[in-house]
Design a protein around this motif. Structure first.
Motif, PDB file in Angstrom:
ATOM      1  N   ARG B  66     136.462  -6.138 -31.991  1.00  0.00           N
ATOM      2  CA  ARG B  66     135.920  -4.883 -32.507  1.00  0.00           C
ATOM      3  C   ARG B  66     134.974  -5.108 -33.685  1.00  0.00           C
ATOM      4  O   ARG B  66     134.264  -4.192 -34.083  1.00  0.00           O
ATOM      5  CB  ARG B  66     137.071  -3.944 -32.892  1.00  0.00           C
ATOM      6  CG  ARG B  66     137.853  -3.468 -31.663  1.00  0.00           C
ATOM      7  CD  ARG B  66     139.204  -2.921 -32.045  1.00  0.00           C
ATOM      8  NE  ARG B  66     139.086  -1.722 -32.853  1.00  0.00           N
ATOM      9  CZ  ARG B  66     139.125  -0.499 -32.343  1.00  0.00           C
ATOM     10  NH1 ARG B  66     139.309  -0.314 -31.074  1.00  0.00           N
ATOM     11  NH2 ARG B  66     138.988   0.548 -33.125  1.00  0.00           N
ATOM     12  N   ASN B  69     130.999  -5.047 -32.483  1.00  0.00           N
ATOM     13  CA  ASN B  69     130.104  -3.881 -32.444  1.00  0.00           C
ATOM     14  C   ASN B  69     130.407  -2.916 -33.591  1.00  0.00           C
ATOM     15  O   ASN B  69     130.107  -1.747 -33.528  1.00  0.00           O
ATOM     16  CB  ASN B  69     130.153  -3.160 -31.095  1.00  0.00           C
ATOM     17  CG  ASN B  69     131.467  -2.444 -30.868  1.00  0.00           C
ATOM     18  OD1 ASN B  69     132.453  -2.714 -31.550  1.00  0.00           O
ATOM     19  ND2 ASN B  69     131.486  -1.537 -29.918  1.00  0.00           N
ATOM     20  N   MET B  71     133.049  -1.540 -34.509  1.00  0.00           N
ATOM     21  CA  MET B  71     133.992  -0.436 -34.265  1.00  0.00           C
ATOM     22  C   MET B  71     134.999  -0.337 -35.408  1.00  0.00           C
ATOM     23  O   MET B  71     135.521   0.727 -35.713  1.00  0.00           O
ATOM     24  CB  MET B  71     134.765  -0.669 -32.956  1.00  0.00           C
ATOM     25  CG  MET B  71     134.129  -0.088 -31.714  1.00  0.00           C
ATOM     26  SD  MET B  71     133.734   1.658 -31.826  1.00  0.00           S
ATOM     27  CE  MET B  71     135.279   2.417 -31.371  1.00  0.00           C
ATOM     28  N   LEU B  74     135.232   2.113 -38.504  1.00  0.00           N
ATOM     29  CA  LEU B  74     135.864   3.431 -38.505  1.00  0.00           C
ATOM     30  C   LEU B  74     137.195   3.402 -39.236  1.00  0.00           C
ATOM     31  O   LEU B  74     137.760   4.433 -39.554  1.00  0.00           O
ATOM     32  CB  LEU B  74     136.081   3.914 -37.070  1.00  0.00           C
ATOM     33  CG  LEU B  74     134.802   4.021 -36.229  1.00  0.00           C
ATOM     34  CD1 LEU B  74     135.135   4.332 -34.782  1.00  0.00           C
ATOM     35  CD2 LEU B  74     133.887   5.090 -36.808  1.00  0.00           C
ATOM     36  N   VAL B  99     125.739   2.611 -35.737  1.00  0.00           N
ATOM     37  CA  VAL B  99     125.634   3.494 -34.574  1.00  0.00           C
ATOM     38  C   VAL B  99     124.673   2.898 -33.546  1.00  0.00           C
ATOM     39  O   VAL B  99     124.925   2.924 -32.342  1.00  0.00           O
ATOM     40  CB  VAL B  99     125.178   4.903 -35.017  1.00  0.00           C
ATOM     41  CG1 VAL B  99     124.789   5.748 -33.816  1.00  0.00           C
ATOM     42  CG2 VAL B  99     126.273   5.574 -35.818  1.00  0.00           C
ATOM     43  N   ARG B 102     126.148  -0.115 -31.658  1.00  0.00           N
ATOM     44  CA  ARG B 102     127.075   0.237 -30.578  1.00  0.00           C
ATOM     45  C   ARG B 102     126.358   0.690 -29.315  1.00  0.00           C
ATOM     46  O   ARG B 102     126.959   0.745 -28.246  1.00  0.00           O
ATOM     47  CB  ARG B 102     128.033   1.325 -31.067  1.00  0.00           C
ATOM     48  CG  ARG B 102     128.977   0.798 -32.125  1.00  0.00           C
ATOM     49  CD  ARG B 102     129.945   1.851 -32.606  1.00  0.00           C
ATOM     50  NE  ARG B 102     130.360   1.539 -33.962  1.00  0.00           N
ATOM     51  CZ  ARG B 102     130.333   2.402 -34.969  1.00  0.00           C
ATOM     52  NH1 ARG B 102     129.936   3.643 -34.761  1.00  0.00           N
ATOM     53  NH2 ARG B 102     130.707   2.037 -36.163  1.00  0.00           N
ATOM     54  N   ILE B 105     125.783  -2.760 -27.747  1.00  0.00           N
ATOM     55  CA  ILE B 105     127.000  -3.512 -27.481  1.00  0.00           C
ATOM     56  C   ILE B 105     128.086  -2.510 -27.131  1.00  0.00           C
ATOM     57  O   ILE B 105     128.688  -1.874 -27.996  1.00  0.00           O
ATOM     58  CB  ILE B 105     127.379  -4.365 -28.705  1.00  0.00           C
ATOM     59  CG1 ILE B 105     126.192  -5.256 -29.080  1.00  0.00           C
ATOM     60  CG2 ILE B 105     128.612  -5.199 -28.409  1.00  0.00           C
ATOM     61  CD1 ILE B 105     126.349  -5.983 -30.382  1.00  0.00           C
ATOM     62  N   GLY B 106     128.296  -2.330 -25.823  1.00  0.00           N
ATOM     63  CA  GLY B 106     129.212  -1.300 -25.331  1.00  0.00           C
ATOM     64  C   GLY B 106     130.647  -1.759 -25.369  1.00  0.00           C
ATOM     65  O   GLY B 106     130.940  -2.936 -25.580  1.00  0.00           O
ATOM     66  N   MET B 107     131.553  -0.815 -25.149  1.00  0.00           N
ATOM     67  CA  MET B 107     132.965  -1.164 -25.275  1.00  0.00           C
ATOM     68  C   MET B 107     133.799  -0.474 -24.201  1.00  0.00           C
ATOM     69  O   MET B 107     133.583   0.683 -23.882  1.00  0.00           O
ATOM     70  CB  MET B 107     133.438  -0.746 -26.668  1.00  0.00           C
ATOM     71  CG  MET B 107     134.862  -1.079 -26.944  1.00  0.00           C
ATOM     72  SD  MET B 107     135.053  -1.711 -28.614  1.00  0.00           S
ATOM     73  CE  MET B 107     136.610  -2.549 -28.447  1.00  0.00           C
ATOM     74  N   PHE B 109     137.905   0.193 -23.443  1.00  0.00           N
ATOM     75  CA  PHE B 109     139.134   0.127 -24.226  1.00  0.00           C
ATOM     76  C   PHE B 109     140.354  -0.192 -23.366  1.00  0.00           C
ATOM     77  O   PHE B 109     140.306  -0.154 -22.133  1.00  0.00           O
ATOM     78  CB  PHE B 109     139.350   1.460 -24.947  1.00  0.00           C
ATOM     79  CG  PHE B 109     138.269   1.772 -25.947  1.00  0.00           C
ATOM     80  CD1 PHE B 109     138.469   1.551 -27.295  1.00  0.00           C
ATOM     81  CD2 PHE B 109     137.038   2.273 -25.542  1.00  0.00           C
ATOM     82  CE1 PHE B 109     137.479   1.829 -28.218  1.00  0.00           C
ATOM     83  CE2 PHE B 109     136.039   2.556 -26.464  1.00  0.00           C
ATOM     84  CZ  PHE B 109     136.269   2.324 -27.805  1.00  0.00           C
TER      85      PHE B 109
END
Ligand SMILES: Nc1ncnc2c1ncn2[C@@H]1O[C@H](COP(=O)(O)OP(=O)(O)OP(=O)(O)O)[C@@H](O)[C@H]1O
Ligand SMILES: [Mg+2]
Lengths: 306, 275
Positions: B66, B69, B71, B74, B99, B102, B105-107, B109
């Motif tokens: 995480r 990107n 993440m 947060l 932002v 991201r 670089i996708g995610m 879960f």
């Protein structure tokens, strides 16, 4: 030699094997055993309580339909209120007044309530401000509604030197605000964190996460809260007593005294005239139907689409 | 310890990637508040390869993934020291907007997390977000085909994304992630909520996707790592300081990690001697 697991009761009786018969598990119902009795009585009690709870509501609706239904005609819905010894008349101006003031209150309380809820649920849920707002909103939902009227009287009516639909609308907005805030916050909190994570992961800004994911996902719950707040405000007479007062004429401007169903019912039901009392019943029926309509709308709009 | 004697040197064995490196994650320290979660580790992510992250629970696999990107930004108490270069640019540089990172670089879960919208809108979400002007239908179809779920959903694109089965939801989430054609795809245990058949389908999908994308995959399942990962990074937990700090123990071609690990710890882990 007689294994009860392999033999039926009938066979055991035929064999006269009492020992084995006693060893068989007893699966029969025992209605008079203490445990069964207690459960039965409790079930019955909850039934009775549920019935009792619906008695007042059903009897009110029954009375309204019987007493108000007879006077509910086109004249009642459109004409102006009669004066003391006049016959006929209606409460058209009160219907308009109620709709306008409730509409105003919605226009004021929903945007403020939504923004406040966004702050509470998403932006800063643990800040001191958020805790205070939450506490105040909860307190205010249980506040005597007449105080909203007194407050707006002091804040608006005195300075404007007149009772008005505007003041009435603001008073109703004060009343609706806490309900809207709390319902909207609740609805937004219910949006699963993993959905917000997904939105952030797609490259959403915080505003986009709120606007594109949290609000649409929470919309049914938010709308239900708004509709319930509207229904509550529509039936409330106390805050209008000091703010909109009453008028026997149709509304022409937002800055003059304005009629409302709730106040009309309050006024007419206390009068010693048959005609007015009948109209008060009819107006009550209309009010209940309006509130019912909003509740039904809340259910329809609030139905989850996805 | 009947395996061939290995070094027991603490610290990472630097991987020597053969191909082009899209991202290079050079962690110095990662903190949650005062808690040092991951210490010095270098994890290069190679282009058009699947890089698998394995290791015991709590060793920081998700944390590292995480970080790639941003993440973790947060999480307010998260603090990253080091750098992550993406095509040579440090994504932790002050002037970089997380932002935007991201969007490249996708995610995907661990838990399938479609939005409460129609299947179509789920896939179109990122495209609309980026102001895509072309043929939306075509791109949605392409993404769903790419995620191997077009045939199952093509007749019910208007249905809720939440009405699908867990495996279908996860493939929908993959479709959503690839619709915007990101450069790198981060996947955090994408199969842990799926049954074996759905898992196989997602694994096959990953093998197809790596032709076009670069994938970093966290997995708890070592068979999965051997099935799909080209390169494997093994993370361990150091409890010697009285805390639990994760670090990269060893990274290399998957076959080497599983068959000829250079570190004793790696060998013990891949043989299932601890978890
Ligand atoms: N949001 C957080 N706040 C505080 N500590 C965290 C947070 N997330 C993770 N940690 C800690 O960081 C360490 C690494 O966690 P991480 O989730 O990266 O491990 P992991 O290797 O992905 O584990 P698992 O295999 O169980 O998913 C753990 O000790 C965990 O307790
Ligand atoms: Mg994890």
């Amino acid at each position: 030699m007689n294994d009860p697991h392999l033999t039926t009761t009938a066979e055991l009786i035929a064999l006269n094997d009492l020992e084995a018969l006693r060893r068989l598990p007893n699966l029969d119902r025992t209605p008079f055993e203490a445990r069964t009795l207690k459960s039965g009585i409790l079930t019955a009690l909850t039934w009775i309580a549920a019935l009792l709870a619906s008695v007042p509501l059903l009897s009110v609706i029954y009375m309204l339909v019987v007493e108000g239904g007879s006077r509910l005609d086109w004249e009642a819905l459109t004409a102006l209120p009669p004066s003391a010894f006049e016959q006929g008349g209606g409460f058209g101006n009160a219907i308009i007044g109620t709709l306008v003031m409730v509409g105003l209150a919605t226009l004021i309380s929903v945007p403020i309530g939504l923004f406040a809820a966004v702050y509470l649920a998403i932006l800063d849920p643990d800040s001191r401000l958020a805790h205070s707002v939450r506490f105040l909103s909860k307190t205010l939902t249980g506040f005597p509604s007449i105080l909203a009227g007194v407050f707006i009287y002091a804040a608006l009516v005195v300075s404007m030197k007149t009772y008005s639909a505007l003041a009435g609308g603001v008073a109703l907005a004060v009343l609706m605000l806490p309900t809207v805030v709390l319902a909207a916050e609740q609805a937004m909190m219910m949006v699963p964190k993993k959905m917000k994570d997904a939105a952030f992961g797609m490259g959403c800004t915080r505003a986009q996460v709120i606007w594109k994911v949290v609000l649409p996902t929470g919309a049914p719950g938010i709308l239900t809260g708004v509709m319930l707040a509207i229904a509550g405000a529509a039936g409330n007479s106390a805050p209008l007593l000091f703010t909109a007062l009453f008028s026997s004429y149709y509304l022409t401007s937002l800055t003059e005294p304005t009629a409302s169903l709730a106040i009309l019912i309050f006024n007419f039901s206390g009068m010693p005239y048959e005609n007015q009392i009948e109209l008060a019943w009819a107006a009550s029926l209309v009010l209940v139907m309006v509130i019912l309509l909003f509740n039904i709308l809340a259910r329809i709009i609030g139905r989850r689409k996805y | 310890m009947n395996a061939t004697p290995k070094t027991t040197v603490a610290g990472a064995v630097p991987a020597a990637p053969a191909g082009a490196v899209v991202m290079n994650c050079q962690i110095d320290k990662v903190f949650y508040g005062d808690f040092l979660a991951v210490r010095a580790s270098t994890v290069p992510i190679e282009k058009n390869k699947i890089t698998g992250f394995i290791g015991p629970s709590g060793c920081g696999k998700s944390t590292v993934l995480r970080s790639l990107n941003r993440m973790n930004d947060l999480i307010p108490i998260f603090r990253f020291e080091g750098k992550v270069t993406y095509h040579g640019q440090d994504i932790y540089d002050k002037k970089v907007d997380p932002v935007v990172v991201r969007r490249y670089i996708g995610m995907v879960f661990q838990q399938p997390n479609p939005f409460a919208m129609s299947i179509y809108d789920n896939v179109a979400f990122g495209l609309r977000l980026n102001g895509f002007k072309g043929d939306l239908d075509e791109r949605v179809e392409k993404a769903l085909k790419g995620a191997a779920c077009w045939n199952e959903v093509k007749d019910k694109l208007k249905n809720s994304g939440l009405s699908l089965s867990g495996g279908q939801q996860q493939r929908l989430c993959i479709a959503r992630a690839i619709a915007t054609e990101p450069d790198v795809l981060l996947m955090d245990e994408p199969c842990s909520a799926l049954d074996p058949i759905a898992t196989r389908r997602v694994e096959e999908l990953m093998l197809e996707l790596k032709e076009k994308y670069t994938i970093a995959l966290v997995t708890h399942n070592m068979q999965q790592a051997t099935r799909v990962a080209d390169t494997t990074a093994f993370f361990g937990v150091d409890i010697s300081q009285g805390s639990r700090t994760g670090y990269l123990v060893e990274m290399g071609p998957t076959r080497q990690i599983f068959e000829d690990p250079q570190q004793q710890l790696t060998g013990e882990y891949v043989r299932g001697e601890f978890s």
